[in-house]
Design a protein around this motif. Structure first.
Motif, mmCIF file in Angstrom:
data_model
loop_
_atom_site.group_PDB
_atom_site.id
_atom_site.type_symbol
_atom_site.label_atom_id
_atom_site.label_comp_id
_atom_site.label_asym_id
_atom_site.label_seq_id
_atom_site.Cartn_x
_atom_site.Cartn_y
_atom_site.Cartn_z
ATOM 1 N N GLU A 1 1.171 -0.930 0.158
ATOM 2 C CA GLU A 1 0.084 0.175 -0.052
ATOM 3 C C GLU A 1 0.764 1.642 0.397
ATOM 4 O O GLU A 1 0.693 1.814 -0.542
ATOM 5 C CB GLU A 1 -0.677 -0.347 1.273
ATOM 6 C CG GLU A 1 -1.945 0.736 1.004
ATOM 7 C CD GLU A 1 -2.552 1.259 2.301
ATOM 8 O OE1 GLU A 1 -3.259 2.214 2.850
ATOM 9 O OE2 GLU A 1 -3.118 0.055 3.109
ATOM 10 N N GLU A 2 1.559 1.438 1.028
ATOM 11 C CA GLU A 2 3.246 3.124 0.903
ATOM 12 C C GLU A 2 3.935 2.879 -0.424
ATOM 13 O O GLU A 2 3.398 3.474 -0.824
ATOM 14 C CB GLU A 2 3.621 2.065 2.536
ATOM 15 C CG GLU A 2 2.610 2.260 3.292
ATOM 16 C CD GLU A 2 1.833 4.127 4.352
ATOM 17 O OE1 GLU A 2 1.817 4.343 3.269
ATOM 18 O OE2 GLU A 2 1.183 3.605 4.300
ATOM 19 N N CYS A 3 3.692 1.155 -0.870
ATOM 20 C CA CYS A 3 4.978 1.700 -1.997
ATOM 21 C C CYS A 3 3.890 2.352 -3.166
ATOM 22 O O CYS A 3 4.595 3.320 -4.215
ATOM 23 C CB CYS A 3 5.824 0.512 -2.600
ATOM 24 S SG CYS A 3 6.680 -0.158 -1.350
ATOM 25 N N SER A 4 2.979 2.118 -3.197
ATOM 26 C CA SER A 4 1.272 2.349 -4.536
ATOM 27 C C SER A 4 1.246 3.909 -3.518
ATOM 28 O O SER A 4 1.411 4.369 -5.166
ATOM 29 C CB SER A 4 0.633 1.527 -4.107
ATOM 30 O OG SER A 4 -0.444 2.011 -4.916
ATOM 31 N N GLU A 5 1.266 4.097 -3.329
ATOM 32 C CA GLU A 5 0.710 5.733 -2.697
ATOM 33 C C GLU A 5 2.010 6.356 -2.763
ATOM 34 O O GLU A 5 2.474 8.066 -3.325
ATOM 35 C CB GLU A 5 0.625 5.902 -0.981
ATOM 36 C CG GLU A 5 -0.409 5.087 -0.562
ATOM 37 C CD GLU A 5 -1.560 5.245 0.326
ATOM 38 O OE1 GLU A 5 0.015 5.758 1.344
ATOM 39 O OE2 GLU A 5 -2.090 5.025 1.404
ATOM 40 N N LEU A 6 3.497 5.390 -2.581
ATOM 41 C CA LEU A 6 4.749 7.005 -2.920
ATOM 42 C C LEU A 6 4.709 7.164 -4.410
ATOM 43 O O LEU A 6 4.790 7.627 -5.591
ATOM 44 C CB LEU A 6 5.858 5.996 -2.308
ATOM 45 C CG LEU A 6 7.547 6.461 -2.918
ATOM 46 C CD1 LEU A 6 7.179 7.342 -2.108
ATOM 47 C CD2 LEU A 6 8.306 5.857 -2.553
ATOM 48 N N GLN A 7 4.542 5.524 -5.754
ATOM 49 C CA GLN A 7 4.390 5.334 -7.084
ATOM 50 C C GLN A 7 2.952 6.824 -7.382
ATOM 51 O O GLN A 7 3.848 7.290 -8.078
ATOM 52 C CB GLN A 7 4.380 4.113 -7.432
ATOM 53 C CG GLN A 7 4.063 3.739 -8.855
ATOM 54 C CD GLN A 7 3.781 2.901 -9.064
ATOM 55 O OE1 GLN A 7 3.194 1.638 -8.200
ATOM 56 N NE2 GLN A 7 3.427 2.679 -10.456
ATOM 57 N N LYS A 8 2.471 6.796 -6.456
ATOM 58 C CA LYS A 8 0.908 8.024 -7.392
ATOM 59 C C LYS A 8 1.092 9.001 -6.886
ATOM 60 O O LYS A 8 1.031 9.929 -7.700
ATOM 61 C CB LYS A 8 -0.371 7.451 -6.552
ATOM 62 C CG LYS A 8 -1.616 8.567 -6.948
ATOM 63 C CD LYS A 8 -2.652 8.343 -5.715
ATOM 64 C CE LYS A 8 -3.978 8.926 -5.999
ATOM 65 N NZ LYS A 8 -4.651 8.732 -5.148
ATOM 66 N N ALA A 9 1.902 9.356 -5.511
ATOM 67 C CA ALA A 9 3.053 10.699 -5.910
ATOM 68 C C ALA A 9 3.864 11.651 -6.533
ATOM 69 O O ALA A 9 4.380 12.472 -6.999
ATOM 70 C CB ALA A 9 3.111 10.956 -4.006
ATOM 71 N N VAL A 10 4.456 10.630 -7.306
ATOM 72 C CA VAL A 10 5.659 10.545 -8.058
ATOM 73 C C VAL A 10 4.847 10.458 -9.408
ATOM 74 O O VAL A 10 5.621 12.118 -10.041
ATOM 75 C CB VAL A 10 6.636 9.901 -8.058
ATOM 76 C CG1 VAL A 10 7.732 9.169 -9.298
ATOM 77 C CG2 VAL A 10 7.431 9.082 -7.049
ATOM 78 N N CYS A 11 3.948 9.600 -9.488
ATOM 79 C CA CYS A 11 3.279 10.194 -10.842
ATOM 80 C C CYS A 11 2.489 11.261 -10.995
ATOM 81 O O CYS A 11 2.711 11.870 -12.049
ATOM 82 C CB CYS A 11 2.204 9.256 -11.220
ATOM 83 S SG CYS A 11 2.769 7.836 -11.447
ATOM 84 N N LYS A 12 1.979 11.851 -9.897
ATOM 85 C CA LYS A 12 1.738 13.324 -9.790
ATOM 86 C C LYS A 12 2.927 14.916 -10.022
ATOM 87 O O LYS A 12 2.188 15.568 -11.265
ATOM 88 C CB LYS A 12 1.301 13.515 -8.532
ATOM 89 C CG LYS A 12 0.221 12.919 -7.994
ATOM 90 C CD LYS A 12 -0.493 13.323 -7.604
ATOM 91 C CE LYS A 12 -2.219 12.781 -6.800
ATOM 92 N NZ LYS A 12 -2.535 12.408 -5.266
ATOM 93 N N ILE A 13 4.156 14.056 -9.573
ATOM 94 C CA ILE A 13 4.715 14.902 -10.194
ATOM 95 C C ILE A 13 5.394 15.339 -11.663
ATOM 96 O O ILE A 13 5.557 16.077 -12.788
ATOM 97 C CB ILE A 13 6.857 14.721 -9.210
ATOM 98 C CG1 ILE A 13 6.232 15.248 -8.197
ATOM 99 C CG2 ILE A 13 7.340 15.172 -10.098
ATOM 100 C CD1 ILE A 13 6.964 14.693 -7.279
ATOM 101 N N HIS A 14 5.230 13.886 -12.479
ATOM 102 C CA HIS A 14 5.370 13.987 -13.593
ATOM 103 C C HIS A 14 4.873 14.175 -14.920
ATOM 104 O O HIS A 14 5.319 14.489 -15.265
ATOM 105 C CB HIS A 14 5.727 11.862 -13.926
ATOM 106 C CG HIS A 14 6.754 11.490 -13.580
ATOM 107 N ND1 HIS A 14 7.927 12.255 -14.409
ATOM 108 C CD2 HIS A 14 7.192 10.994 -12.774
ATOM 109 C CE1 HIS A 14 9.378 11.366 -14.022
ATOM 110 N NE2 HIS A 14 8.255 10.280 -12.736
#
Length: 93
Positions: free
Chosen positions: A28-41
């Protein structure tokens, strides 16, 4: 990585919820980190104040659940650093 007080709290969380539950939290936490990075991209790599705060929070969340897994797997700092060093050296080749 985490100080002794926070490691102790990690042990308490593991005792309360169990390793299997916390392993699911890693996902779950890795998924949320991935989402945060995707928002930056999505914003062409522009890190707004909101992105910065969210990224910091998610990085810490991942660090905490990883620390719990290091403890559960009885990985000491020497083992972690040995493995990290090998991966970092490979990345530089």
């Amino acid at each position: 990585m985490l100080n002794e007080r926070n490691k102790s709290l990690c042990w308490r969380v593991l005792a309360k919820y169990g390793c299997e539950h916390q392993l699911n939290m890693v996902i779950e936490e890795c998924s949320e980190l991935q989402k945060a990075v995707c928002k930056i991209h999505r914003d062409d790599g522009h890190i707004t104040e909101e992105h910065d705060e969210n990224l910091r929070e998610e990085l810490v969340d991942v660090l905490v659940v990883c620390q719990q897994m290091f403890l559960a797997l009885k990985m000491d700092e020497e083992d972690i650093n040995k493995r990290a060093g090998a991966k970092l050296e490979r990345a530089l080749q």
